[in-house]
Design a protein around this motif. Structure first.
Motif, PDB file in Angstrom:
ATOM      1  N   PRO A  72       0.795  -1.082   0.081  1.00 29.83           N
ATOM      2  CA  PRO A  72      -0.096  -0.051  -0.028  1.00 29.83           C
ATOM      3  C   PRO A  72       0.829   1.159   0.151  1.00 29.83           C
ATOM      4  CG  PRO A  72      -0.196  -1.133   1.900  1.00 29.83           C
ATOM      5  CD  PRO A  72       0.485  -2.199   1.135  1.00 29.83           C
ATOM      6  N   PHE A  73       2.151   1.343   0.596  1.00 30.36           N
ATOM      7  CA  PHE A  73       2.776   2.301   0.618  1.00 30.36           C
ATOM      8  C   PHE A  73       3.398   2.593  -0.745  1.00 30.36           C
ATOM      9  CE2 PHE A  73       6.926   4.682   0.958  1.00 30.36           C
ATOM     10  CZ  PHE A  73       6.783   5.608   1.571  1.00 30.36           C
ATOM     11  N   VAL A  74       3.836   1.568  -1.567  1.00 29.24           N
ATOM     12  CA  VAL A  74       4.148   1.684  -2.903  1.00 29.24           C
ATOM     13  C   VAL A  74       3.112   2.189  -3.829  1.00 29.24           C
ATOM     14  CG1 VAL A  74       4.933   0.429  -4.820  1.00 29.24           C
ATOM     15  CG2 VAL A  74       6.127   0.193  -2.804  1.00 29.24           C
ATOM     16  N   ASP A  75       1.976   1.889  -3.479  1.00 27.44           N
ATOM     17  CA  ASP A  75       0.653   2.561  -4.310  1.00 27.44           C
ATOM     18  C   ASP A  75       0.515   3.747  -3.974  1.00 27.44           C
ATOM     19  OD1 ASP A  75       0.055  -0.063  -5.180  1.00 27.44           O
ATOM     20  OD2 ASP A  75      -1.449  -0.482  -3.729  1.00 27.44           O
ATOM     21  N   ARG A  76       0.750   4.415  -2.981  1.00 22.51           N
ATOM     22  CA  ARG A  76       0.610   5.811  -2.627  1.00 22.51           C
ATOM     23  C   ARG A  76       1.935   6.372  -3.112  1.00 22.51           C
ATOM     24  NH1 ARG A  76      -3.037   7.805  -2.719  1.00 22.51           N
ATOM     25  NH2 ARG A  76      -2.351   9.740  -1.946  1.00 22.51           N
ATOM     26  N   CYS A  77       3.162   5.609  -3.355  1.00 24.62           N
ATOM     27  CA  CYS A  77       4.420   6.388  -3.974  1.00 24.62           C
ATOM     28  C   CYS A  77       3.978   6.770  -5.333  1.00 24.62           C
ATOM     29  CB  CYS A  77       5.269   5.609  -3.915  1.00 24.62           C
ATOM     30  SG  CYS A  77       6.187   5.405  -2.188  1.00 24.62           S
ATOM     31  N   VAL A  78       3.345   5.912  -5.962  1.00 31.06           N
ATOM     32  CA  VAL A  78       3.061   5.845  -7.519  1.00 31.06           C
ATOM     33  C   VAL A  78       1.958   6.819  -7.668  1.00 31.06           C
ATOM     34  CG1 VAL A  78       2.009   4.574  -9.382  1.00 31.06           C
ATOM     35  CG2 VAL A  78       3.653   3.061  -8.136  1.00 31.06           C
ATOM     36  N   ALA A  79       0.939   6.811  -7.077  1.00 30.14           N
ATOM     37  CA  ALA A  79      -0.263   7.984  -6.945  1.00 30.14           C
ATOM     38  C   ALA A  79       0.496   9.278  -6.822  1.00 30.14           C
ATOM     39  CB  ALA A  79      -1.240   7.466  -5.926  1.00 30.14           C
ATOM     40  N   VAL A 116       7.264  -3.429  -5.697  1.00 33.97           N
ATOM     41  CA  VAL A 116       8.134  -2.333  -6.170  1.00 33.97           C
ATOM     42  C   VAL A 116       8.358  -2.712  -7.578  1.00 33.97           C
ATOM     43  CG1 VAL A 116       9.293  -1.902  -3.883  1.00 33.97           C
ATOM     44  CG2 VAL A 116      10.397  -3.330  -5.539  1.00 33.97           C
ATOM     45  N   ARG A 117       7.958  -3.901  -8.090  1.00 34.04           N
ATOM     46  CA  ARG A 117       8.002  -4.062  -9.624  1.00 34.04           C
ATOM     47  C   ARG A 117       7.021  -3.322 -10.480  1.00 34.04           C
ATOM     48  NH1 ARG A 117      11.091  -7.785  -7.109  1.00 34.04           N
ATOM     49  NH2 ARG A 117      12.675  -8.828  -8.001  1.00 34.04           N
ATOM     50  N   SER A 118       6.761  -2.266 -10.052  1.00 33.15           N
ATOM     51  CA  SER A 118       5.415  -1.631 -10.936  1.00 33.15           C
ATOM     52  C   SER A 118       6.061  -1.114 -11.936  1.00 33.15           C
ATOM     53  CB  SER A 118       5.071  -0.092 -10.149  1.00 33.15           C
ATOM     54  OG  SER A 118       4.212   0.633 -10.985  1.00 33.15           O
ATOM     55  N   PRO A 119       5.360  -1.257 -13.252  1.00 28.09           N
ATOM     56  CA  PRO A 119       5.892  -0.812 -14.595  1.00 28.09           C
ATOM     57  C   PRO A 119       6.161   0.870 -14.592  1.00 28.09           C
ATOM     58  CG  PRO A 119       3.527  -1.736 -14.840  1.00 28.09           C
ATOM     59  CD  PRO A 119       4.032  -1.716 -13.272  1.00 28.09           C
ATOM     60  N   SER A 120       5.421   1.393 -13.631  1.00 24.19           N
ATOM     61  CA  SER A 120       5.705   2.828 -13.614  1.00 24.19           C
ATOM     62  C   SER A 120       6.490   3.429 -12.838  1.00 24.19           C
ATOM     63  CB  SER A 120       4.172   3.594 -13.354  1.00 24.19           C
ATOM     64  OG  SER A 120       3.876   3.089 -12.084  1.00 24.19           O
ATOM     65  N   LEU A 121       7.617   2.508 -12.362  1.00 19.07           N
ATOM     66  CA  LEU A 121       8.802   2.916 -11.383  1.00 19.07           C
ATOM     67  C   LEU A 121       9.769   2.283 -11.772  1.00 19.07           C
ATOM     68  CD1 LEU A 121       7.237   2.018  -7.944  1.00 19.07           C
ATOM     69  CD2 LEU A 121       7.566   4.220  -8.647  1.00 19.07           C
ATOM     70  N   GLU A 122      11.076   2.971 -11.461  1.00 16.74           N
ATOM     71  CA  GLU A 122      12.177   2.644 -11.565  1.00 16.74           C
ATOM     72  C   GLU A 122      12.483   2.239 -10.438  1.00 16.74           C
ATOM     73  OE1 GLU A 122      15.310   5.802 -12.725  1.00 16.74           O
ATOM     74  OE2 GLU A 122      14.039   6.486 -14.323  1.00 16.74           O
ATOM     75  N   TRP A 123      13.158   0.869 -10.009  1.00 15.59           N
ATOM     76  CA  TRP A 123      13.124   0.322  -9.078  1.00 15.59           C
ATOM     77  C   TRP A 123      14.678  -0.366  -8.616  1.00 15.59           C
ATOM     78  CZ3 TRP A 123      13.681  -4.807  -9.497  1.00 15.59           C
ATOM     79  CH2 TRP A 123      13.397  -5.470 -10.713  1.00 15.59           C
ATOM     80  N   THR A 124      15.251  -0.734  -7.448  1.00 10.81           N
ATOM     81  CA  THR A 124      16.400  -1.373  -7.189  1.00 10.81           C
ATOM     82  C   THR A 124      15.995  -2.206  -5.848  1.00 10.81           C
ATOM     83  OG1 THR A 124      17.835   0.152  -8.187  1.00 10.81           O
ATOM     84  CG2 THR A 124      18.591  -1.343  -6.721  1.00 10.81           C
ATOM     85  N   THR A 165      17.874  -4.447 -10.407  1.00 16.72           N
ATOM     86  CA  THR A 165      17.362  -3.133 -10.875  1.00 16.72           C
ATOM     87  C   THR A 165      16.482  -3.289 -11.905  1.00 16.72           C
ATOM     88  OG1 THR A 165      19.767  -2.294 -10.611  1.00 16.72           O
ATOM     89  CG2 THR A 165      18.156  -0.922 -11.871  1.00 16.72           C
ATOM     90  N   SER A 166      15.598  -2.355 -12.167  1.00 12.06           N
ATOM     91  CA  SER A 166      14.291  -2.424 -13.187  1.00 12.06           C
ATOM     92  C   SER A 166      15.023  -2.136 -14.570  1.00 12.06           C
ATOM     93  CB  SER A 166      13.245  -1.349 -12.886  1.00 12.06           C
ATOM     94  OG  SER A 166      13.824   0.054 -13.142  1.00 12.06           O
ATOM     95  N   PRO A 167      14.314  -2.798 -15.633  1.00 17.69           N
ATOM     96  CA  PRO A 167      14.732  -2.598 -17.035  1.00 17.69           C
ATOM     97  C   PRO A 167      14.818  -1.006 -17.447  1.00 17.69           C
ATOM     98  CG  PRO A 167      13.002  -4.103 -16.754  1.00 17.69           C
ATOM     99  CD  PRO A 167      13.118  -3.608 -15.274  1.00 17.69           C
ATOM    100  N   ARG A 168      13.977  -0.473 -16.747  1.00 16.95           N
ATOM    101  CA  ARG A 168      13.619   1.254 -16.884  1.00 16.95           C
ATOM    102  C   ARG A 168      15.061   2.070 -16.717  1.00 16.95           C
ATOM    103  NH1 ARG A 168       9.018   3.879 -15.094  1.00 16.95           N
ATOM    104  NH2 ARG A 168       9.727   5.610 -16.368  1.00 16.95           N
ATOM    105  N   SER A 169      15.657   1.517 -15.373  1.00 24.30           N
ATOM    106  CA  SER A 169      16.826   2.220 -14.996  1.00 24.30           C
ATOM    107  C   SER A 169      17.779   2.330 -16.087  1.00 24.30           C
ATOM    108  CB  SER A 169      17.544   1.399 -14.007  1.00 24.30           C
ATOM    109  OG  SER A 169      16.619   1.437 -12.612  1.00 24.30           O
ATOM    110  N   ARG A 170      18.437   3.543 -16.234  1.00 24.89           N
ATOM    111  CA  ARG A 170      19.326   3.843 -17.162  1.00 24.89           C
ATOM    112  C   ARG A 170      20.708   3.413 -16.894  1.00 24.89           C
ATOM    113  NH1 ARG A 170      15.423   8.103 -16.985  1.00 24.89           N
ATOM    114  NH2 ARG A 170      14.296   8.250 -18.860  1.00 24.89           N
TER     115      ARG A 170
END
Length: 191
Positions: A72-79, A116-124, A165-170
């Motif tokens: 639920p905290f990650v959901d708030r982060c995304v929102a 944390v593996r949300s497609p809208s986040l960069e994550w590690t 690390t997420s695939p979105r991380s550069r």
């Protein structure tokens, strides 16, 4: 200091306080996520979450063991527009059968890893092998300072210290200029 602070949950704890210290040494704005922080952050009081996340794009996330609050905290982060999360997880969380099914802390970390593996986040995800020992204090300190640390590990090798690390991380989080977490390893000098 950067304009947007990095929220460090558990910012007065074992790893969080060190992350806070290193960020401040680099001139990076930090919001200490703790009940005594400004604004206060309390895992068990969801009413504190939004204020702690206000204006934050990056979070170092230390979950509350035994509770399923990470998702639920990650959901708030995304929102609220957080772009990047670094999750302090646990050893073996990604290995089926490593943690007992009835382990409250295990459930916290397994659920958090997934959250944390949300497609809208960069994550590690960081999985330290010696979380409770920072080697700069306690009973290992003197051995480390002398350059030799002996452990009853035989020829065993430590698990990889590289974060997932997420695939979105550069770039690797330990090499990115604006990163807020790094993974390091402690190795003895070559013979």
């Amino acid at each position: 200091m950067t304009e947007q602070p990095i929220l460090v949950t558990g910012g007065t704890g074992k790893s969080g306080s060190r992350v806070v210290s290193q960020l401040r040494q680099r001139g990076i704005s930090v919001r200490v996520g703790s009940r005594s922080g400004t604004p206060p952050f309390d895992w068990t009081d969801r009413a504190t979450w939004d204020r702690a996340l206000d204006g934050v794009e990056k979070v170092y996330l230390v979950p509350l063991d035994g509770e399923l609050l990470t998702r639920p905290f990650v959901d708030r982060c995304v929102a609220l527009g957080v772009r990047r999360l670094v999750l302090l997880s646990g050893r073996g969380v990604d290995v089926p059968g490593y943690l007992p099914d009835d382990s409250p802390a295990g459930r916290t970390h397994v659920d958090g890893d997934d959250a944390v593996r949300s497609p809208s986040l960069e994550w590690t995800v960081l999985r330290p092998g010696w979380f409770a020992q920072n080697f700069s204090e306690g009973f290992f300190r003197d051995a480390v300072l002398t350059g030799e640390l002996r452990l009853p590990a035989g020829e065993g090798r430590p698990a990889s210290s590289m974060p997932r690390t997420s695939p979105r991380s550069r770039s690797s989080p330990s090499r990115a200029k604006d990163t807020h977490a790094a993974c390091t390893s402690c190795r003895a000098p070559a013979p």
